[in-house]
Design a protein around this motif. Structure first.
Motif, PDB file in Angstrom:
ATOM      1  N   HIS A 100     -12.626   5.449  -0.306  1.00  0.00           N
ATOM      2  CA  HIS A 100     -13.659   5.214   1.013  1.00  0.00           C
ATOM      3  C   HIS A 100     -14.075   3.815   1.364  1.00  0.00           C
ATOM      4  N   GLY A 101     -13.193   2.862   1.312  1.00  0.00           N
ATOM      5  CA  GLY A 101     -12.993   1.645   1.598  1.00  0.00           C
ATOM      6  C   GLY A 101     -13.827   0.693   0.547  1.00  0.00           C
ATOM      7  N   LYS A 102     -13.816   1.241  -0.710  1.00  0.00           N
ATOM      8  CA  LYS A 102     -14.134   0.494  -1.848  1.00  0.00           C
ATOM      9  C   LYS A 102     -13.365   0.519  -2.992  1.00  0.00           C
ATOM     10  N   THR A 129       0.859  -1.192   0.157  1.00  0.00           N
ATOM     11  CA  THR A 129      -0.133  -0.010   0.117  1.00  0.00           C
ATOM     12  C   THR A 129       1.041   1.243   0.002  1.00  0.00           C
ATOM     13  N   ILE A 139      -8.343   2.163  -4.127  1.00  0.00           N
ATOM     14  CA  ILE A 139      -9.500   1.922  -3.013  1.00  0.00           C
ATOM     15  C   ILE A 139      -9.897   3.275  -2.483  1.00  0.00           C
TER      16      ILE A 139
END
Length: 237
Positions: free
Chosen positions: A123-125, A105, A121
């Motif tokens: 907002h967590g998506k 990451t 990624i």
């Protein structure tokens, strides 16, 4: 890392936990310390180390037992450019030599450029996945900038011959094209003298902004505000 131990002691514990053969431990630790430039500080306690020194030692420690898969969470955050480059040169060398898989990451686009596959990624998506070139291809068209002896005449020729709509800027004429290198090759017999010509391809940053709709997440700013309020509250208390 244990602040009460030295750099070498922290590495030694890692070797013991991961079953590094006793006869290889010293050589591997010396190699790791030399690679990250901490040989002289090997016997100093961790509590005396800066944040960058700690990060370098953490990455070196993770490689001591020669893993097949290495997970790195923003490994070069806080490192100076020279150390960041040296670290990645070493990681690329290990990846090729030992078939090491690196799961990473990062917020540094130049690091993401070297990945085989990327996932964005937001907002967590998971909103996009592919190779760097595939993602950059989703960021929009390439842009050509040119300056000529007669930009007004050149603009007319571009509209007539190439069906593009140039915009006049302080750098000359700018316009979007689908296949930039092929377009430049077609300018070989352009009737107006070309003085400057450049092609700008979409970057990973362009891809990120195009796919997410923003470069700085609103929730990051709100999180900073919350932290500031927490600090002020603690100071008052």
């Amino acid at each position: 890392m244990d602040d009460r131990l030295t750099a070498r002691e922290n590495l030694k514990i890692h070797c013991m936990i991961y079953g590094v053969p006793r006869g290889e431990r010293r050589a591997r630790m010396d190699e790791a310390l030399a690679w990250i430039g901490l040989t002289a500080e090997a016997d100093q306690r961790m509590r005396t180390f800066s944040g960058g020194m700690r990060r370098r030692l953490e990455v070196a420690r993770a490689l001591l037992h020669r893993p097949r898969v290495l997970f790195l969470d923003e490994p070069t955050s806080g490192l100076d450019p020279q150390t960041r480059r040296a670290m990645w040169e070493r990681l690329h060398e290990l990846r090729e030599r030992e078939q090491l898989t690196i799961f990473l990451t990062t917020h540094y686009m130049e690091e993401a450029e070297n990945c085989d596959r990327l996932a964005i990624i937001d907002h967590g998506k998971l909103i996009a996945e592919g190779s760097p070139e595939e993602l950059k291809g989703r960021a929009g068209e390439e842009r050509v900038t040119l300056s000529t002896a007669d930009d007004e005449k050149a603009a007319k020729e571009l509209r007539t011959r190439f069906a593009v709509e140039p915009q006049t800027t302080d750098r000359g004429l700018e316009f979007a094209v689908s296949h930039g290198e092929e377009f430049l090759a077609r300018l070989g017999h352009f009737p107006v003298e070309l003085r400057r010509l450049s092609l700008q391809k979409p970057t990973l940053e362009d891809a990120f902004i195009a796919l997410t709709g923003h470069s700085i997440r609103p929730d990051e700013a709100s999180n900073r505000d919350v932290l500031r309020r927490m600090v002020r509250t603690r100071r008052r208390s």
